[in-house]
Scaffold this motif. Structure first.
Motif, PDB file in Angstrom:
ATOM      1  N   LEU A 232       0.833  -1.201   0.000  1.00 31.24           N
ATOM      2  CA  LEU A 232       0.000   0.000   0.000  1.00 31.24           C
ATOM      3  C   LEU A 232       0.873   1.259   0.000  1.00 31.24           C
ATOM      4  CD1 LEU A 232      -2.901   1.093   0.144  1.00 31.24           C
ATOM      5  CD2 LEU A 232      -2.716   1.041   2.636  1.00 31.24           C
ATOM      6  N   GLU A 233       1.968   1.189   0.748  1.00 28.75           N
ATOM      7  CA  GLU A 233       2.879   2.338   0.793  1.00 28.75           C
ATOM      8  C   GLU A 233       3.473   2.599  -0.579  1.00 28.75           C
ATOM      9  OE1 GLU A 233       6.405   3.933   3.760  1.00 28.75           O
ATOM     10  OE2 GLU A 233       6.209   1.776   3.385  1.00 28.75           O
ATOM     11  N   GLN A 234       3.808   1.536  -1.283  1.00 34.10           N
ATOM     12  CA  GLN A 234       4.377   1.692  -2.624  1.00 34.10           C
ATOM     13  C   GLN A 234       3.321   2.193  -3.617  1.00 34.10           C
ATOM     14  OE1 GLN A 234       6.109  -1.891  -4.148  1.00 34.10           O
ATOM     15  NE2 GLN A 234       6.826  -0.949  -6.042  1.00 34.10           N
ATOM     16  N   ALA A 235       2.079   1.675  -3.495  1.00 33.65           N
ATOM     17  CA  ALA A 235       1.016   2.058  -4.433  1.00 33.65           C
ATOM     18  C   ALA A 235       0.607   3.516  -4.256  1.00 33.65           C
ATOM     19  CB  ALA A 235      -0.194   1.150  -4.245  1.00 33.65           C
ATOM     20  N   LEU A 236       0.651   4.014  -3.020  1.00 39.90           N
ATOM     21  CA  LEU A 236       0.227   5.390  -2.746  1.00 39.90           C
ATOM     22  C   LEU A 236       1.399   6.349  -2.664  1.00 39.90           C
ATOM     23  CD1 LEU A 236      -2.568   4.810  -0.060  1.00 39.90           C
ATOM     24  CD2 LEU A 236      -2.848   5.311  -2.491  1.00 39.90           C
ATOM     25  N   GLY A 237       2.572   5.880  -3.082  1.00 39.52           N
ATOM     26  CA  GLY A 237       3.739   6.743  -3.013  1.00 39.52           C
ATOM     27  C   GLY A 237       3.611   7.932  -3.946  1.00 39.52           C
ATOM     28  N   GLY A 238       4.362   8.955  -3.657  1.00 38.26           N
ATOM     29  CA  GLY A 238       4.312  10.160  -4.479  1.00 38.26           C
ATOM     30  C   GLY A 238       3.526  11.267  -3.807  1.00 38.26           C
ATOM     31  N   ARG A 239       3.724  12.446  -4.300  1.00 37.57           N
ATOM     32  CA  ARG A 239       3.112  13.618  -3.699  1.00 37.57           C
ATOM     33  C   ARG A 239       1.654  13.726  -4.134  1.00 37.57           C
ATOM     34  NH1 ARG A 239       2.466  18.974  -5.126  1.00 37.57           N
ATOM     35  NH2 ARG A 239       2.515  20.480  -3.393  1.00 37.57           N
ATOM     36  N   LEU A 240       0.798  14.045  -3.188  1.00 39.58           N
ATOM     37  CA  LEU A 240      -0.626  14.216  -3.467  1.00 39.58           C
ATOM     38  C   LEU A 240      -0.883  15.629  -3.970  1.00 39.58           C
ATOM     39  CD1 LEU A 240      -3.591  13.212  -3.291  1.00 39.58           C
ATOM     40  CD2 LEU A 240      -3.631  14.088  -0.953  1.00 39.58           C
ATOM     41  N   GLY A 241      -1.571  15.736  -5.111  1.00 35.92           N
ATOM     42  CA  GLY A 241      -1.905  17.053  -5.643  1.00 35.92           C
ATOM     43  C   GLY A 241      -3.083  17.665  -4.904  1.00 35.92           C
ATOM     44  N   ARG A 242      -3.409  18.896  -5.264  1.00 31.98           N
ATOM     45  CA  ARG A 242      -4.522  19.592  -4.628  1.00 31.98           C
ATOM     46  C   ARG A 242      -5.843  18.946  -5.055  1.00 31.98           C
ATOM     47  NH1 ARG A 242      -4.143  24.468  -2.369  1.00 31.98           N
ATOM     48  NH2 ARG A 242      -6.212  25.032  -3.143  1.00 31.98           N
ATOM     49  N   ILE A 243      -6.785  18.970  -4.106  1.00 31.06           N
ATOM     50  CA  ILE A 243      -8.129  18.480  -4.382  1.00 31.06           C
ATOM     51  C   ILE A 243      -9.075  19.665  -4.239  1.00 31.06           C
ATOM     52  CG2 ILE A 243      -9.919  16.815  -3.746  1.00 31.06           C
ATOM     53  CD1 ILE A 243      -7.806  15.048  -2.559  1.00 31.06           C
ATOM     54  N   ASP A 244      -9.471  20.219  -5.376  1.00 31.29           N
ATOM     55  CA  ASP A 244     -10.287  21.433  -5.354  1.00 31.29           C
ATOM     56  C   ASP A 244     -11.639  21.254  -6.038  1.00 31.29           C
ATOM     57  OD1 ASP A 244      -8.298  22.934  -4.045  1.00 31.29           O
ATOM     58  OD2 ASP A 244      -7.279  23.309  -5.957  1.00 31.29           O
ATOM     59  N   THR A 245     -11.803  20.202  -6.815  1.00 32.73           N
ATOM     60  CA  THR A 245     -13.033  20.030  -7.585  1.00 32.73           C
ATOM     61  C   THR A 245     -13.579  18.623  -7.387  1.00 32.73           C
ATOM     62  OG1 THR A 245     -11.876  19.225  -9.554  1.00 32.73           O
ATOM     63  CG2 THR A 245     -12.172  21.630  -9.334  1.00 32.73           C
ATOM     64  N   ALA A 246     -14.823  18.430  -7.868  1.00 31.72           N
ATOM     65  CA  ALA A 246     -15.433  17.102  -7.785  1.00 31.72           C
ATOM     66  C   ALA A 246     -14.653  16.093  -8.618  1.00 31.72           C
ATOM     67  CB  ALA A 246     -16.892  17.171  -8.254  1.00 31.72           C
ATOM     68  N   GLU A 247     -14.105  16.513  -9.764  1.00 29.34           N
ATOM     69  CA  GLU A 247     -13.314  15.611 -10.593  1.00 29.34           C
ATOM     70  C   GLU A 247     -12.062  15.145  -9.850  1.00 29.34           C
ATOM     71  OE1 GLU A 247     -14.556  18.475 -11.544  1.00 29.34           O
ATOM     72  OE2 GLU A 247     -16.045  17.836 -13.043  1.00 29.34           O
ATOM     73  N   ASP A 248     -11.438  16.056  -9.093  1.00 32.34           N
ATOM     74  CA  ASP A 248     -10.258  15.667  -8.293  1.00 32.34           C
ATOM     75  C   ASP A 248     -10.644  14.630  -7.240  1.00 32.34           C
ATOM     76  OD1 ASP A 248      -8.804  17.507  -9.746  1.00 32.34           O
ATOM     77  OD2 ASP A 248      -9.003  19.096  -8.239  1.00 32.34           O
ATOM     78  N   ILE A 249     -11.821  14.814  -6.650  1.00 31.22           N
ATOM     79  CA  ILE A 249     -12.284  13.857  -5.633  1.00 31.22           C
ATOM     80  C   ILE A 249     -12.475  12.478  -6.253  1.00 31.22           C
ATOM     81  CG2 ILE A 249     -14.239  13.257  -4.150  1.00 31.22           C
ATOM     82  CD1 ILE A 249     -14.607  16.218  -3.571  1.00 31.22           C
ATOM     83  N   GLU A 250     -13.123  12.404  -7.410  1.00 29.87           N
ATOM     84  CA  GLU A 250     -13.367  11.111  -8.051  1.00 29.87           C
ATOM     85  C   GLU A 250     -12.060  10.410  -8.408  1.00 29.87           C
ATOM     86  OE1 GLU A 250     -16.084   9.657  -8.076  1.00 29.87           O
ATOM     87  OE2 GLU A 250     -17.546  11.246  -7.724  1.00 29.87           O
ATOM     88  N   ILE A 251     -11.098  11.185  -8.937  1.00 29.56           N
ATOM     89  CA  ILE A 251      -9.800  10.594  -9.300  1.00 29.56           C
ATOM     90  C   ILE A 251      -9.097  10.039  -8.061  1.00 29.56           C
ATOM     91  CG2 ILE A 251      -7.500  11.122 -10.191  1.00 29.56           C
ATOM     92  CD1 ILE A 251      -8.839  13.171 -12.053  1.00 29.56           C
TER      93      ILE A 251
END
Length: 598
Positions: A232-251
């Motif tokens: 799980l740590e490897q799969a979720l690695g990397g920097r998380l981008g901003r979540i500002d819209t409904a499309e960002d939430i779905e992604i």
């Protein structure tokens, strides 16, 4: 009997036990993909069909089940296609005033004809006719044959080997019937030499069908959690981008759920259900007694041994089986230690196996003909206004979050509160359609916190619920203590939603309790939704008032009101108005509005 069935490699083997007379035989009981007879009710004369296939879909036709008839509807796979067939067992009493067929048999045959469903019937006819191998013809046999020639039923009996054997006579009085559209799939009909512990002998045959598909499954408790954490740590690695819209939430929701699902599947071995061989209570001594009993019965039929001796051995064999079953059950109960295993055992014993949603009576007074029809009626009753397809709601317009919305979202979703909300879930509770159960969140919480906090804050600030969280799996449970389970109100629905959504609900619930309800508390006489209060405190309060009135020699007048479907029929507008009147902030009201609307 189970040993016999386990030898069948493919298809579906059936044993017909015509009229095993016991004082308390219920009929057919569907259990673990097999159909057995149950010995705890009041259908003492129906003959029995034991279906030996695993993973079959079967439902009891309660409207065609009585003292002398039992019928089940079974889904088979033949030639790659699913076919529905009816299997029935019928007892025609020899002392009935009217000649056969009975009204119950005629009704079952007419139902099969009307629904155009194949029908197989195992029948203790108590009738003689040479057409099914009897030594002579009597009036009952003649009347039954005259009826059969007017139907689509064929007689499957072969040969003249007796199905009923006692000391002074042997005869064929048990017949197997099948409609023409399934006769070609029935093979290997024979009278078994297996000891039946009855005056009637087992009749065995097989229904050709595709090998049942054994669905794979995983045991969450056997997950390698250290490896799950690493993946799980490897799969979720990397920097998380901003979540500002409904499309960002779905992604983000898609990425989060797929990462947890993949990590879980990689570290939890997939298994396949396989039928158990034999029975836990079967011992070599019983095998020896069975062989000896079968040998004595064969000798008695050839007049090489008196029937009295054969019956004594059979009686001892019966007693030995019962004793072994009791001892095995006693050992199992003694091995149960601790509250959780004891609770599971209590739940198993307390479950009423006879309750089936397929036997719901519809609004037109008729029984539901299919499971789908019963479920639709249950949904329409418990979820008024539900639709079968997801329709875009006019309320689905996404709110443009203000700075105040983001501040309230940060106040609701904190690291401490999120840890608390996830930790209070039981680890292996049933998941929603996304397949995520609490242990997946709890075991990877250190990794998930940095992902869940901005995700939940964005959902609350925008007043938005992910599309993937808007579906739920509904299970209808029977209400305990009801006398009639054919009524739709005898069941209550349990909705299994995503635990990610439940976590958000818990965070908002705590925010309302710690803030709004402190400033504007609920009525002190309310016993629901308040810490330290429940139905117990409500009853205690009521009983106390009554006792005080009686002690003071006064009257106690009580008015009891039951509002039918109070929660199901409460309008969304009224709920939102109450929240506004209590001073709940608009950010929370907007989120609740979106969730309940979509």
């Amino acid at each position: 009997m189970n040993n016999l069935l386990s030898r069948k490699p493919v298809g579906m083997a059936l044993i017909q036990e015509p009229w095993i007379y016991k004082k308390h035989i219920r009929g057919l009981n569907i259990r673990n993909g097999r159909i057995y007879y149950d010995t705890n009710c009041d259908i003492p004369r129906a003959c029995i069909l034991v279906l030996g296939a695993t993973c079959i879909q079967a439902r009891l036709l309660k409207q065609y089940t009585s003292r002398d008839v039992v019928a089940v509807q079974v889904t088979l796979r033949i030639g790659g296609d699913e076919r529905t067939a009816i299997f029935g067992s019928v007892y025609l009493p020899y002392d009935a005033e009217d000649l056969p067929p009975s009204r119950e048999l005629v009704s079952l045959v007419e139902f099969s004809k009307h629904q155009k469903l194949p029908l197989i019937i195992g029948c203790d006819a108590n009738a003689h006719h040479t057409c099914w191998g009897s030594s002579n013809i009597n009036e009952r046999g003649r009347a039954l044959l005259e009826y059969l020639v007017t139907t689509d039923l064929d007689i499957l009996n072969k040969g003249t080997q007796p199905t009923f054997v006692v000391s002074n006579r042997q005869e064929v009085i048990d017949i197997t019937l099948a409609t023409s559209n399934i006769v070609s799939n029935v093979r290997a009909w024979r009278v078994s030499d297996e000891e039946s512990l009855s005056d009637h002998r087992h009749i065995m045959f097989e229904v050709e069908s595709d090998r049942p598909v054994l669905l794979p499954w995983r045991n969450p408790r056997a997950t390698h959690w250290d490896a799950y954490y690493a993946d799980l740590e490897q799969a979720l690695g990397g920097r998380l981008g901003r979540i500002d819209t409904a499309e960002d939430i779905e992604i983000e929701v898609t990425h989060l759920q797929s990462s947890m699902e993949t990590s879980f599947k990689n570290n939890c071995q997939e298994r396949t259900h396989r039928p158990k061989k034999g029975a836990s209570w079967w011992y070599p001594e019983l095998e020896r007694m069975r062989k000896h009993c079968r040998s004595n019965i064969r000798k008695a039929r050839r007049h090489q041994l008196d029937w009295h001796t054969a019956r004594i051995d059979r009686r001892e064999y019966k007693k030995a089986i019962r004793r072994c079953k009791r001892e095995s059950w006693s050992r199992f109960c003694s091995s149960v230690e601790g509250p959780q295993p004891a609770a599971r055992l209590f739940k198993i014993l307390g479950k009423d196996r006879s309750v089936d949603i397929d036997n719901i009576i519809l609004s037109n007074g008729q029984y539901a003909s299919t499971t789908g029809e019963a479920l639709k009626y249950l949904l329409d009753t418990h979820f008024p206004g539900n639709t079968t397809q997801l329709v875009a709601s006019p309320r689905a317009m996404i709110h443009q979050a203000s700075q105040e919305d983001w501040e309230i979202a940060r106040e609701i979703v904190t690291e401490e509160r999120l840890k608390w909300a996830i930790s209070v879930f039981a680890p292996f509770k049933s998941p929603g359609l996304d397949g995520i159960f609490p242990a997946l969140l709890q075991k990877g919480l250190d990794i998930l916190l940095s992902r869940l906090i901005p995700l939940f804050r964005a959902c609350i600030a925008l007043g938005y619920v992910s599309y993937q969280w808007r579906t739920s799996r509904v299970v209808f449970l029977p209400k305990p203590g009801r006398l009639d389970y054919t009524q739709v109100k005898s069941f209550r629905p349990i909705s299994l939603t995503s635990f990610l959504l439940k976590t958000m609900e818990r965070l908002i619930d705590r925010y309302i309790r710690d803030g709004t309800l402190v400033r504007y508390p609920l009525n002190r006489h309310q016993h629901a939704y308040l810490a330290g209060k429940s139905t117990d405190t409500a009853l205690h309060n009521l009983v106390g008032r009554i006792e005080r009135a009686l002690n003071n020699k006064e009257y106690a007048l009580g008015i009891f009101l039951d509002i039918e479907g109070a929660f199901n029929n409460a309008s969304l507008g009224s709920l939102l108005n109450v929240m506004r009147a209590k001073g709940v902030v608009n950010t929370v009201i907007r989120w609740v509005d979106f969730m309940l609307s979509n």
